[in-house]
Scaffold this active site. Sequence first.
Site, PDB file in Angstrom:
ATOM      1  N   SER A  16     -23.269 -17.802   7.097  1.00 30.92           N
ATOM      2  CA  SER A  16     -22.655 -19.125   7.168  1.00 30.92           C
ATOM      3  C   SER A  16     -22.929 -19.902   5.880  1.00 30.92           C
ATOM      4  CB  SER A  16     -23.170 -19.850   8.421  1.00 30.92           C
ATOM      5  OG  SER A  16     -22.337 -20.916   8.779  1.00 30.92           O
ATOM      6  N   ASP A  61     -15.336 -14.711  15.838  1.00 34.59           N
ATOM      7  CA  ASP A  61     -16.070 -15.928  15.481  1.00 34.59           C
ATOM      8  C   ASP A  61     -15.256 -17.163  15.869  1.00 34.59           C
ATOM      9  OD1 ASP A  61     -17.472 -18.002  14.264  1.00 34.59           O
ATOM     10  OD2 ASP A  61     -17.923 -16.842  12.466  1.00 34.59           O
ATOM     11  N   HIS A 102     -20.342 -16.271  16.198  1.00 36.42           N
ATOM     12  CA  HIS A 102     -20.758 -16.665  14.851  1.00 36.42           C
ATOM     13  C   HIS A 102     -22.172 -16.185  14.539  1.00 36.42           C
ATOM     14  CE1 HIS A 102     -20.527 -18.994  11.175  1.00 36.42           C
ATOM     15  NE2 HIS A 102     -21.661 -19.622  11.472  1.00 36.42           N
TER      16      HIS A 102
END
Length: 267
Positions: free
Chosen positions: A84, A215, A243
Amino acid sequence: MEASGGGKHFVLVHGLCHGAWCWYKLVPMLRAAGHRVTALDLAASGAHPARLDEVPSFEDYSRPLLDAVADAGEGERLVLVGHSLGGLSVALAMERSPHKVAAAVFLTAGMPCSGTHLGLTSEEFNRRITPEFFMDSKTMVLNTGQGHRAAVVLGPKLLAAKLYDRSSDEDLALASMLVRPGSQFVDDPIMKDETLLTEANYGSVKKVFVVVKADAAMSEGFQRWMVELSPGTEAEEIAGADHMAMLSRPRELCDVLLRIADKYGCE
Protein backbone atom coordinates in the site's frame (compact mmCIF):
# COMPACT_ATOMS: atom_id res chain seq x y z
CA MET A 1 11.28 -7.22 14.22
CA GLU A 2 14.96 -7.89 13.81
CA ALA A 3 16.35 -9.93 10.93
CA SER A 4 17.13 -13.55 11.66
CA GLY A 5 17.97 -16.70 9.75
CA GLY A 6 20.10 -17.24 6.67
CA GLY A 7 19.37 -17.36 2.96
CA LYS A 8 17.97 -14.32 1.21
CA HIS A 9 16.99 -11.18 3.11
CA PHE A 10 13.44 -9.81 2.82
CA VAL A 11 12.59 -6.37 4.21
CA LEU A 12 8.84 -5.91 4.73
CA VAL A 13 7.27 -2.43 4.77
CA HIS A 14 3.72 -1.85 5.99
CA GLY A 15 1.10 0.54 4.66
CA LEU A 16 -0.84 3.54 5.97
CA CYS A 17 -1.68 3.42 9.70
CA HIS A 18 -0.27 -0.11 10.07
CA GLY A 19 2.99 -1.50 11.44
CA ALA A 20 5.37 -4.45 11.37
CA TRP A 21 2.72 -6.48 13.20
CA CYS A 22 0.67 -6.95 10.02
CA TRP A 23 3.35 -9.31 8.63
CA TYR A 24 3.12 -11.72 11.58
CA LYS A 25 1.87 -14.64 9.43
CA LEU A 26 4.33 -14.14 6.58
CA VAL A 27 7.49 -13.72 8.68
CA PRO A 28 7.60 -17.29 10.04
CA MET A 29 6.77 -18.72 6.61
CA LEU A 30 9.72 -17.00 4.98
CA ARG A 31 11.99 -17.96 7.87
CA ALA A 32 10.84 -21.58 7.69
CA ALA A 33 11.95 -21.52 4.04
CA GLY A 34 15.45 -20.58 5.24
CA HIS A 35 15.46 -16.83 4.68
CA ARG A 36 16.20 -13.74 6.72
CA VAL A 37 13.33 -11.33 7.36
CA THR A 38 13.16 -7.79 8.70
CA ALA A 39 9.68 -6.34 9.30
CA LEU A 40 9.95 -2.62 9.99
CA ASP A 41 7.92 -0.05 11.85
CA LEU A 42 8.15 3.22 9.96
CA ALA A 43 8.24 6.37 12.08
CA ALA A 44 5.15 6.87 14.29
CA SER A 45 3.82 3.47 13.19
CA GLY A 46 3.35 0.18 15.00
CA ALA A 47 5.59 0.16 18.08
CA HIS A 48 7.76 3.06 16.93
CA PRO A 49 7.96 5.57 19.81
CA ALA A 50 7.41 8.80 17.86
CA ARG A 51 4.06 10.54 17.51
CA LEU A 52 2.96 11.45 14.00
CA ASP A 53 3.14 15.17 14.75
CA GLU A 54 6.82 14.65 15.62
CA VAL A 55 7.63 13.31 12.14
CA PRO A 56 8.41 16.37 9.99
CA SER A 57 8.51 14.82 6.51
CA PHE A 58 7.93 11.73 4.41
CA GLU A 59 11.68 11.13 4.39
CA ASP A 60 11.69 11.12 8.20
CA TYR A 61 8.67 8.81 8.18
CA SER A 62 10.62 6.45 5.89
CA ARG A 63 13.89 6.80 7.84
CA PRO A 64 13.76 3.36 9.52
CA LEU A 65 13.68 1.75 6.07
CA LEU A 66 16.23 4.09 4.51
CA ASP A 67 18.67 3.39 7.33
CA ALA A 68 18.10 -0.37 7.24
CA VAL A 69 18.82 -0.51 3.51
CA ALA A 70 21.83 1.80 3.69
CA ASP A 71 23.27 -0.24 6.57
CA ALA A 72 22.96 -3.61 4.81
CA GLY A 73 26.22 -5.53 4.73
CA GLU A 74 28.78 -5.13 1.97
CA GLY A 75 27.63 -7.12 -1.03
CA GLU A 76 24.22 -7.87 0.49
CA ARG A 77 21.29 -7.21 -1.82
CA LEU A 78 17.82 -7.09 -0.37
CA VAL A 79 14.32 -7.96 -1.49
CA LEU A 80 12.15 -4.99 -0.48
CA VAL A 81 8.42 -5.62 -0.14
CA GLY A 82 6.17 -2.58 0.15
CA HIS A 83 2.45 -2.78 0.88
CA SER A 84 0.00 0.00 0.00
CA LEU A 85 1.53 3.39 0.98
CA GLY A 86 4.70 1.49 1.89
CA GLY A 87 5.46 1.25 -1.80
CA LEU A 88 6.43 4.93 -1.82
CA SER A 89 8.91 4.39 1.01
CA VAL A 90 10.36 1.46 -0.93
CA ALA A 91 10.69 3.66 -4.02
CA LEU A 92 12.61 6.24 -2.00
CA ALA A 93 14.93 3.55 -0.63
CA MET A 94 15.55 2.27 -4.18
CA GLU A 95 16.55 5.75 -5.29
CA ARG A 96 18.83 6.29 -2.29
CA SER A 97 20.57 2.87 -2.29
CA PRO A 98 19.90 1.03 -5.59
CA HIS A 99 23.03 -1.13 -5.29
CA LYS A 100 21.65 -2.65 -2.07
CA VAL A 101 18.36 -3.79 -3.65
CA ALA A 102 18.14 -6.91 -5.81
CA ALA A 103 14.40 -6.59 -6.39
CA ALA A 104 11.49 -4.49 -5.16
CA VAL A 105 8.03 -5.99 -4.73
CA PHE A 106 4.98 -3.73 -4.70
CA LEU A 107 2.09 -5.55 -3.04
CA THR A 108 -1.05 -3.70 -4.15
CA ALA A 109 1.11 -0.67 -3.41
CA GLY A 110 1.85 2.80 -4.65
CA MET A 111 4.44 2.36 -7.39
CA PRO A 112 5.65 5.56 -9.08
CA CYS A 113 7.74 5.60 -12.23
CA SER A 114 11.00 7.30 -13.10
CA GLY A 115 10.64 10.89 -14.24
CA THR A 116 7.38 11.56 -12.37
CA HIS A 117 6.87 12.82 -8.85
CA LEU A 118 6.62 10.43 -5.92
CA GLY A 119 3.10 11.51 -5.02
CA LEU A 120 1.61 10.83 -8.47
CA THR A 121 0.06 7.50 -7.49
CA SER A 122 -1.48 8.91 -4.30
CA GLU A 123 -2.95 11.79 -6.29
CA GLU A 124 -4.44 9.41 -8.85
CA PHE A 125 -5.81 7.12 -6.14
CA ASN A 126 -7.49 10.06 -4.41
CA ARG A 127 -8.87 11.24 -7.75
CA ARG A 128 -10.50 7.87 -8.46
CA ILE A 129 -12.21 7.28 -5.12
CA THR A 130 -15.49 8.84 -4.01
CA PRO A 131 -15.90 11.10 -0.97
CA GLU A 132 -17.58 8.16 0.81
CA PHE A 133 -14.57 5.89 0.40
CA PHE A 134 -13.17 6.44 3.92
CA MET A 135 -16.56 5.67 5.51
CA ASP A 136 -16.30 6.10 9.29
CA SER A 137 -12.62 7.10 9.29
CA LYS A 138 -11.76 10.34 11.07
CA THR A 139 -9.58 13.12 9.73
CA MET A 140 -7.43 15.20 12.03
CA VAL A 141 -5.08 18.15 11.70
CA LEU A 142 -1.61 17.83 13.18
CA ASN A 143 0.32 20.82 14.44
CA THR A 144 3.90 20.15 13.36
CA GLY A 145 7.06 22.20 13.23
CA GLN A 146 6.40 22.62 9.50
CA GLY A 147 2.82 23.80 9.95
CA HIS A 148 -0.47 21.93 9.78
CA ARG A 149 -0.71 18.48 8.21
CA ALA A 150 -3.76 16.30 7.56
CA ALA A 151 -3.88 12.81 9.08
CA VAL A 152 -6.43 10.00 9.16
CA VAL A 153 -7.59 7.46 11.71
CA LEU A 154 -9.03 4.43 9.91
CA GLY A 155 -12.53 3.58 11.12
CA PRO A 156 -13.70 0.08 12.08
CA LYS A 157 -16.31 -0.04 9.32
CA LEU A 158 -13.69 0.87 6.71
CA LEU A 159 -11.31 -1.77 8.05
CA ALA A 160 -14.03 -4.43 7.88
CA ALA A 161 -15.46 -3.46 4.49
CA LYS A 162 -12.42 -2.49 2.42
CA LEU A 163 -9.20 -3.73 4.00
CA TYR A 164 -10.01 -6.90 5.97
CA ASP A 165 -13.14 -8.07 4.14
CA ARG A 166 -11.62 -11.53 3.38
CA SER A 167 -9.46 -11.76 6.49
CA SER A 168 -10.35 -13.54 9.72
CA ASP A 169 -12.34 -11.92 12.50
CA GLU A 170 -9.24 -12.27 14.67
CA ASP A 171 -7.08 -10.30 12.24
CA LEU A 172 -9.72 -7.58 11.97
CA ALA A 173 -9.87 -7.35 15.75
CA LEU A 174 -6.07 -7.14 15.94
CA ALA A 175 -6.02 -4.32 13.40
CA SER A 176 -8.76 -2.44 15.24
CA MET A 177 -6.55 -2.48 18.33
CA LEU A 178 -3.22 -1.64 16.69
CA VAL A 179 -3.75 0.84 13.83
CA ARG A 180 -2.44 4.35 14.51
CA PRO A 181 -3.11 7.72 12.87
CA GLY A 182 -1.40 7.99 9.50
CA SER A 183 -0.60 10.53 6.82
CA GLN A 184 -0.03 10.37 3.07
CA PHE A 185 2.24 13.45 3.32
CA VAL A 186 0.59 14.78 0.16
CA ASP A 187 1.84 18.34 0.71
CA ASP A 188 5.43 17.34 1.46
CA PRO A 189 7.76 18.91 -1.15
CA ILE A 190 9.42 15.53 -1.75
CA MET A 191 6.09 14.24 -3.09
CA LYS A 192 6.07 16.90 -5.80
CA ASP A 193 9.73 16.68 -6.90
CA GLU A 194 9.75 15.38 -10.49
CA THR A 195 13.55 15.01 -10.45
CA LEU A 196 13.63 12.71 -7.41
CA LEU A 197 13.22 9.28 -9.01
CA THR A 198 15.93 8.77 -11.61
CA GLU A 199 16.29 6.09 -14.23
CA ALA A 200 19.90 5.54 -13.15
CA ASN A 201 18.92 4.67 -9.56
CA TYR A 202 15.24 3.89 -9.03
CA GLY A 203 14.81 2.75 -12.63
CA SER A 204 17.75 0.34 -12.45
CA VAL A 205 16.16 -1.93 -9.82
CA LYS A 206 13.99 -4.88 -10.87
CA LYS A 207 10.35 -4.22 -9.99
CA VAL A 208 7.55 -6.73 -9.53
CA PHE A 209 3.97 -5.66 -8.85
CA VAL A 210 1.71 -8.14 -7.07
CA VAL A 211 -1.84 -7.52 -8.28
CA VAL A 212 -4.42 -8.43 -5.65
CA LYS A 213 -7.44 -9.11 -7.79
CA ALA A 214 -10.17 -8.90 -5.14
CA ASP A 215 -8.81 -5.81 -3.36
CA ALA A 216 -11.78 -3.67 -2.28
CA ALA A 217 -9.56 -0.69 -1.37
CA MET A 218 -7.30 -0.44 -4.42
CA SER A 219 -9.05 -1.60 -7.58
CA GLU A 220 -7.43 -4.06 -9.96
CA GLY A 221 -7.73 -1.44 -12.69
CA PHE A 222 -5.74 1.07 -10.67
CA GLN A 223 -3.12 -1.51 -9.81
CA ARG A 224 -2.66 -2.38 -13.49
CA TRP A 225 -2.51 1.31 -14.39
CA MET A 226 0.60 1.58 -12.22
CA VAL A 227 2.13 -1.47 -13.89
CA GLU A 228 1.53 0.07 -17.33
CA LEU A 229 3.07 3.33 -16.10
CA SER A 230 6.43 1.57 -15.60
CA PRO A 231 7.34 -0.50 -18.68
CA GLY A 232 9.42 -3.53 -17.81
CA THR A 233 7.69 -4.12 -14.49
CA GLU A 234 6.71 -7.75 -14.02
CA ALA A 235 3.29 -8.61 -12.63
CA GLU A 236 2.19 -11.46 -10.38
CA GLU A 237 -1.39 -12.09 -9.28
CA ILE A 238 -3.07 -13.29 -6.11
CA ALA A 239 -6.73 -14.27 -6.28
CA GLY A 240 -9.13 -14.36 -3.36
CA ALA A 241 -7.19 -11.97 -1.14
CA ASP A 242 -8.30 -8.66 0.32
CA HIS A 243 -6.12 -5.56 0.59
CA MET A 244 -4.27 -7.24 3.47
CA ALA A 245 -3.06 -10.13 1.35
CA MET A 246 -0.32 -10.97 3.86
CA LEU A 247 -3.11 -11.89 6.29
CA SER A 248 -5.87 -13.25 4.06
CA ARG A 249 -3.59 -15.26 1.70
CA PRO A 250 -0.19 -15.52 3.39
CA ARG A 251 0.81 -18.85 1.83
CA GLU A 252 0.08 -17.62 -1.70
CA LEU A 253 2.03 -14.42 -1.04
CA CYS A 254 4.94 -16.35 0.43
CA ASP A 255 5.12 -18.54 -2.69
CA VAL A 256 5.17 -15.44 -4.90
CA LEU A 257 7.98 -13.86 -2.89
CA LEU A 258 10.07 -17.02 -2.96
CA ARG A 259 9.72 -17.22 -6.74
CA ILE A 260 10.80 -13.58 -7.11
CA ALA A 261 13.83 -14.04 -4.86
CA ASP A 262 14.89 -17.19 -6.69
CA LYS A 263 14.50 -15.54 -10.07
CA TYR A 264 16.66 -12.56 -9.25
CA GLY A 265 19.28 -14.53 -7.37
CA CYS A 266 19.11 -12.32 -4.31
CA GLU A 267 21.80 -13.26 -1.83
